[in-house]
Design a protein around this motif. Sequence first.
Motif, short mmCIF file in Angstrom:
data_model
loop_
_atom_site.label_atom_id
_atom_site.label_comp_id
_atom_site.label_asym_id
_atom_site.label_seq_id
_atom_site.Cartn_x
_atom_site.Cartn_y
_atom_site.Cartn_z
N GLU A 41 -7.35 11.20 5.49
CA GLU A 41 -6.14 11.53 6.26
C GLU A 41 -6.41 11.70 7.75
O GLU A 41 -5.50 11.58 8.58
N PHE A 54 -6.45 3.70 2.89
CA PHE A 54 -5.27 4.02 3.69
C PHE A 54 -4.00 4.00 2.84
O PHE A 54 -3.12 4.86 2.98
N PHE A 71 -1.70 7.09 2.89
CA PHE A 71 -0.54 6.97 3.78
C PHE A 71 0.57 6.06 3.25
O PHE A 71 1.65 5.98 3.84
N LEU A 128 -1.42 1.45 11.14
CA LEU A 128 -1.64 2.80 11.65
C LEU A 128 -2.78 2.90 12.66
O LEU A 128 -2.87 3.88 13.39
N ASN A 129 -3.63 1.91 12.69
CA ASN A 129 -4.78 1.91 13.60
C ASN A 129 -4.82 0.62 14.40
O ASN A 129 -5.47 -0.35 13.99
N LYS A 138 0.51 3.05 3.58
CA LYS A 138 0.61 2.01 4.61
C LYS A 138 -0.76 1.41 4.86
O LYS A 138 -1.79 2.06 4.67
N ARG A 196 -6.25 8.29 10.70
CA ARG A 196 -5.07 7.70 11.34
C ARG A 196 -5.22 7.68 12.86
O ARG A 196 -5.54 8.68 13.50
N TYR A 216 -3.97 0.05 6.92
CA TYR A 216 -4.66 0.57 8.11
C TYR A 216 -4.28 -0.22 9.36
O TYR A 216 -4.31 0.31 10.48
#
Length: 271
Positions: A112, A136, A140, A147-148, A142, A115, A144
């Motif tokens: 977690e 991920f 999440f 989010l990254n 979602k 992110r 990666y």
Amino acid sequence: MGFYIKSITEQASISDIEISLNFWVKDALAVEAEKAGLYISSTGAFLYESMREMRDDYDKGKLDIIVAPPLLISRYFKRDEITDGFSGMLEGRQPDNLLLVVRSDKNINAIEDLRGKRIAMLEGDELSDIYLDTLFLRSFNKSYKKLNPSIQQQAKATRIVLDLYFDKADVGLVYFNSYQVMTELNPDVKNKIKILDSFEVRSKNYSYINKSYPLADEIRRIALSFYKSPRGKQILDIYKTPELDFLKVEELDLVDSLDREHARLLMHAIK
């Protein structure tokens, strides 16, 4: 023997690979086979940039042994088409597990916490990609990639470790062998980088024998004793693989499971 070239260029240059593999198949392997009373009349080492091309040549009967990452073998070959083979192992027959490593000073203690962090990973390594993406998606729901935004692709795992060490990245995916080499060269690496998670895998590449090859048992025995000869050791040193070990087809089950989970999570992910 057919080799997926993209997964072995990290260890050596294309020219070194071509020379060593052809020497391995055409000379050293033949010598070891002769010691066992098996005389090989025709040999060849073929390099592939595409698994599809390797698969096509396999169907044509051109290949007796395939060498490629386990995830790609799992995707392109059915279990009843291949039989047990061998894999490279680290000293003491340790597995070369895939590691998720992070900067120790970034307060990253769980998935977690990844992110928005800067991620470095091996270019073209699909196992690293779906392993990270699965982590991920679990946390999440979602990918990666959503989010990254800062993803760095590197050709060498040692470069990834250096990027983390010099604070050019927060998160990295590397195989244990590369991480171990860097910590031995610079023990301070362990003070700045820690292992957050890992995925169990024997080695970066697996080798399996064509199920229809009549001398599969003999070739497997020859391959497994290959590292004991001076010639064999010289070649395996190029690929940072000091030992070879017996490899069951069932070893693909772990990457199968990860691949299926990733596909399922991706299907239900938040768009």
